[in-house]
Motif scaffolding. Structure first.
Motif, short mmCIF file in Angstrom:
data_model
loop_
_atom_site.label_atom_id
_atom_site.label_comp_id
_atom_site.label_asym_id
_atom_site.label_seq_id
_atom_site.Cartn_x
_atom_site.Cartn_y
_atom_site.Cartn_z
N LEU A 163 -5.19 0.76 0.33
CA LEU A 163 -4.80 1.28 1.64
C LEU A 163 -5.56 0.55 2.76
O LEU A 163 -4.99 0.24 3.80
CB LEU A 163 -5.08 2.78 1.72
CG LEU A 163 -4.07 3.69 1.00
CD1 LEU A 163 -4.63 5.09 0.86
CD2 LEU A 163 -2.73 3.72 1.76
N ALA A 217 0.83 -1.21 0.00
CA ALA A 217 0.00 0.00 0.00
C ALA A 217 0.86 1.26 0.00
O ALA A 217 0.47 2.29 -0.56
CB ALA A 217 -0.94 -0.01 1.20
N ARG A 258 -1.14 6.91 -2.98
CA ARG A 258 -1.53 6.36 -1.68
C ARG A 258 -0.76 7.03 -0.54
O ARG A 258 -1.33 7.29 0.53
CB ARG A 258 -1.35 4.84 -1.69
CG ARG A 258 -2.26 4.17 -2.72
CD ARG A 258 -2.41 2.67 -2.51
NE ARG A 258 -1.23 1.89 -2.79
CZ ARG A 258 -0.97 1.30 -3.96
NH1 ARG A 258 -1.79 1.45 -4.99
NH2 ARG A 258 0.12 0.57 -4.12
N HIS A 271 -7.33 2.87 -5.10
CA HIS A 271 -6.20 3.17 -4.22
C HIS A 271 -6.63 3.12 -2.76
O HIS A 271 -5.90 2.61 -1.91
CB HIS A 271 -5.62 4.55 -4.55
CG HIS A 271 -4.74 4.56 -5.77
ND1 HIS A 271 -3.57 3.83 -5.84
CD2 HIS A 271 -4.85 5.20 -6.96
CE1 HIS A 271 -3.00 4.04 -7.02
NE2 HIS A 271 -3.76 4.85 -7.73
N LEU A 272 -7.82 3.66 -2.45
CA LEU A 272 -8.31 3.60 -1.07
C LEU A 272 -8.50 2.15 -0.62
O LEU A 272 -8.20 1.81 0.52
CB LEU A 272 -9.63 4.37 -0.93
CG LEU A 272 -9.57 5.90 -1.06
CD1 LEU A 272 -10.93 6.50 -0.70
CD2 LEU A 272 -8.48 6.53 -0.18
#
Lengths: 112, 112
Positions: B59, B18, B24, B55-56
């Motif tokens: 993460l 991540a 990120r 991307h979230l």
């Protein structure tokens, strides 16, 4: 795992990418005790040598190791500065400084 | 970038993965200052919202953020414990303890 990194080549990207694998982290742990030859590093792993050498290439691209030839052996060395750079990046966000500052403010106010 | 991570799902793997992307990392920097809605976080980035939401998700899979729904907004929050875990892993190998111990030994021997 979604691959959203394609094409990126920032040294920090490559460094964290190199850390995102148990085999590569085990190599770092081993090299922490001193330099070692690639074939020696490969021994504990149940994988084909070319696959293991790809992991070394990812570590090298990530700036975490450097390698040099000594006769027929490829000697690997841990590059601690890149480790320090990566942990430095994380350390800036790991602590809740705002929370700490709020608590310090509260302490000062209580003391007034 | 070679993808040797396929299929692995160790929390440390996912955490470092991540971190291996500038978008990120920018989200982490932003969330360091406090919680924020996904759409608000997306604003500075020149990418389609679905791409940003991926991307979230990376993460979140990496344990670096948690999200919750508030009405129609998805609120994101930084998870500093995972950051601490990741920097903790690096910190164990970053310093050249063997070199330091050798130098300490040399100092003691000089003092004798």
């Amino acid at each position: 795992m979604a691959n959203l990194n394609a094409g990126s080549a920032h040294p920090i990207d490559l460094g964290f990418h190199a850390l995102a694998d148990a085999t590569r982290r085990a190599v770092i742990q081993k090299l922490h005790h001193g330099e070692a030859a690639a074939t020696e590093l490969a021994e504990p792993f149940d994988m084909a040598l070319p696959t293991f050498l790809k992991h070394l290439k990812v570590l090298e691209a990530g700036g975490l190791i450097t390698t040099r030839k000594e006769g027929r052996r490829r000697i690997c060395r841990l590059e601690r500065e890149q480790l320090a750079r990566l942990s430095g990046w994380i350390n800036a966000y790991e602590a809740d400084w705002r929370g700490r500052l709020d608590r310090m403010d509260a302490m000062f106010e209580e003391g007034e």
